[in-house]
Design a protein around this motif. Structure first.
Motif, short mmCIF file in Angstrom:
data_model
loop_
_atom_site.label_atom_id
_atom_site.label_comp_id
_atom_site.label_asym_id
_atom_site.label_seq_id
_atom_site.Cartn_x
_atom_site.Cartn_y
_atom_site.Cartn_z
N ASP A 1 0.89 -1.13 0.07
CA ASP A 1 0.26 -0.01 0.01
C ASP A 1 0.86 1.42 -0.13
O ASP A 1 0.49 2.14 -0.81
CB ASP A 1 -0.87 -0.12 1.31
CG ASP A 1 -1.93 -0.84 0.91
OD1 ASP A 1 -2.72 -1.03 0.08
OD2 ASP A 1 -2.00 -1.83 1.80
N ALA B 1 -5.50 -0.46 9.87
CA ALA B 1 -4.95 -1.60 10.37
C ALA B 1 -4.65 -2.70 9.15
O ALA B 1 -3.76 -3.53 9.45
CB ALA B 1 -5.95 -2.34 11.41
N THR B 2 -5.34 -2.60 8.14
CA THR B 2 -5.31 -3.53 7.08
C THR B 2 -4.16 -3.04 6.06
O THR B 2 -3.67 -3.90 5.08
CB THR B 2 -6.65 -3.57 6.27
OG1 THR B 2 -6.96 -2.28 5.84
CG2 THR B 2 -7.77 -4.06 7.13
N ARG C 1 -0.63 -2.02 4.37
CA ARG C 1 0.90 -2.63 4.33
C ARG C 1 1.79 -1.47 4.04
O ARG C 1 1.65 -0.90 3.00
CB ARG C 1 0.90 -3.87 3.33
CG ARG C 1 -0.05 -5.03 3.44
CD ARG C 1 -0.21 -5.92 2.07
NE ARG C 1 -0.94 -4.78 1.25
CZ ARG C 1 -1.10 -5.19 -0.07
NH1 ARG C 1 -0.58 -6.43 -0.75
NH2 ARG C 1 -1.79 -4.29 -0.82
N ASN D 1 -4.57 -4.18 15.87
CA ASN D 1 -4.96 -2.81 15.19
C ASN D 1 -4.17 -1.88 14.74
O ASN D 1 -4.53 -0.73 14.86
CB ASN D 1 -5.63 -2.29 16.59
CG ASN D 1 -4.70 -2.04 17.72
OD1 ASN D 1 -3.52 -2.58 17.51
ND2 ASN D 1 -5.08 -1.29 18.73
N ALA E 1 -1.37 -1.20 11.33
CA ALA E 1 -0.82 -1.34 10.03
C ALA E 1 0.41 -2.24 10.29
O ALA E 1 1.36 -2.18 11.23
CB ALA E 1 -0.63 -0.16 9.01
N THR F 1 -7.40 5.29 2.95
CA THR F 1 -8.64 4.99 3.40
C THR F 1 -9.77 5.18 2.29
O THR F 1 -10.79 4.49 1.99
CB THR F 1 -9.24 5.96 4.62
OG1 THR F 1 -8.03 5.47 5.58
CG2 THR F 1 -10.40 5.71 5.32
#
Length: 446
Positions: free
Chosen positions: A6, A29-30, A32, A113, A115, A444
């Motif tokens: 990301d 949190a998702t 990378r 919670n 990254a 986001t």
């Protein structure tokens, strides 16, 4: 092999780690996050890679936290890890490097919670634009990394001697040290041989401190255009005064006159200089390019020695070297280097400077695009362009590359052309927090 991420943070110095740590906290949190650079010494850069305890921070510990929102973070770390040092102390830079490494190690231990942060132990050698607006980085290990959003934190390399190649005779080159941070040059220097440092700033100060601890008995000659030494911090810092300058408050010459008058009328001129910190970037941005160039040509050397100062005990040691004649400053431009006997002779306007070795202490180069294969490849792709006055690359007020639509940022010295005061920890950590927030918002949204 091609990998996806990301966010790609490109660099191995302070700005890269500061941004990565803030992204771990602010990104979804998702997300990378890939920190791309040599694993060994990650975050230390040139400044904090030194192992010599005589090399001190030139900013007190209380203003050196990695995190803009936690000003006591570094001093708390010192106390928790058994290191002496209060908020007003100028601690060894190697300790600060340990602190950065500790913070990075902690961030790599991912929690549910936050990254995910990954270290990519390779150098980004070139990059190309992808159809979706991201970048594809070609790495030194032969792999590729595709990133949705990227940040260039490559810092500044060591500047070269201010001489054209033809002014350095070929038989002199074995006696010339181009990068004092990559060469244990003092091991080749006879104890009683003279040495010539080109540059009289903080790099020269560091090399003097090293040399003084080797048993060296010769004379240290140091030459620069103005022959100026960095000024000293006081052990007891005066509180900064309200800014005496404001953006768009007149011509450059009038502003400098106002600054000189205020400094002269104040018991400690440092309070005047430190009071400018909140407005320095706005002052710079308020000048036209020609005013900025004029400042760099005529005023920057004087600004730098008052702005970037020596720790008090370091200043005392340098003063002692001068008082005993072991350090001699020379004012003038170095014009040529020629072989003489078993050493070198440097030519300046007012005479000749013989030495056994010549050491380049001119500091960092100006982050020119042509000096970096990665930046050159991005410029060839039309992704980045050099800043008009030659300081790094063009970015906007948010440190974003204007054509990237929020998908490419730069931090630290690469953004000097836009922000000017963006090489010290107190400034970069604010930039890192702000850019991390913008990148988190971009991830986001998409």
């Amino acid at each position: 092999m091609r990998q996806e991420t990301d966010v790609a943070v490109i660099g191995s110095g302070f700005s890269a780690v500061a941004l990565a740590l803030n992204l771990v906290e602010l990104a979804p949190a998702t997300a990378r996050v890939s920190l791309v650079g040599a694993r060994e010494g990650q975050g230390r850069g040139i400044a904090y890679a030194t192992t010599a305890y005589c090399h001190r921070l030139n900013v007190p510990a209380g203003r050196m936290s990695l995190f803009a929102d936690r000003p006591d973070h570094f001093t708390q770390w010192l106390a928790e890890n058994g290191h002496a040092g209060s908020a007003g102390d100028f601690v060894p830079r190697r300790l600060y490097g340990d602190y950065i490494g500790h913070c990075l190690d902690a961030a790599l231990k991912r929690t549910a919670n936050r990254a995910a942060l990954t270290l990519v132990d390779a150098e980004a050698q070139r990059a190309e634009a992808l159809a979706d607006g991201g970048l594809l980085f070609h790495l030194s290990d032969g792999s590729e990394l595709a990133a949705r959003v990227s940040a260039l934190c490559t810092g500044a390399g060591t500047g070269r001697l201010p001489l054209p190649d033809e002014a350095i005779s070929k038989d002199v080159r074995p006696f010339v040290v181009q990068n004092p941070w990559e060469d244990a040059w003092w091991e080749r220097l006879p104890d009683d041989g003279d040495v010539l440092f080109v540059g009289t700033g903080l790099t020269m100060v560091d090399q003097c401190l090293l040399l003084a601890r080797t048993g060296f008995r010769g004379t240290i000659h140091a030459v620069s255009r103005h022959g100026l030494l960095p000024q000293a911090h006081l052990a007891q810092r005066a509180d900064p005064l309200a800014p005496v300058l404001a953006p768009d408050s007149g011509e450059l010459s009038a502003m400098l006159a106002t600054l000189r008058a205020a400094a002269t009328a104040t018991p400690d001129w440092r309070a005047v200089m430190d009071g400018l910190r909140p407005v320095t970037q706005d002052l710079w941005k308020g000048w036209m390019p020609e005013q900025q160039r004029r400042f760099l040509r005529h005023a920057a050397p004087f600004w730098n020695v008052h702005r970037h100062r020596m720790a008090p005990d370091v200043a005392a040691e340098i003063a002692a070297l001068r008082e005993t004649g072991r350090l001699v400053l020379h004012r003038g431009r170095l014009r040529a280097l020629h072989r003489q006997g078993n050493g070198v002779i440097g030519t300046i306007k007012d005479g000749l400077l013989p030495a056994t070795m010549v050491v380049n202490c001119t500091g960092f180069e100006r982050c020119t695009v042509s000096a970096s294969p990665l930046l050159s490849s991005l410029a060839a792709e039309g992704v980045v362009e050099p800043h008009p006055i030659g300081l790094g690359i063009t970015v906007d007020d948010h440190s974003a590359v204007p054509t990237s639509e929020g998908r490419l940022y730069a931090l630290g010295p690469l953004t000097t052309g836009r922000h000017f005061e963006i090489t010290a920890v107190p400034d970069i950590r604010v930039q890192a927090r702000t850019v991390a927030g913008r990148i988190a918002a971009e991830i986001t949204r998409s």
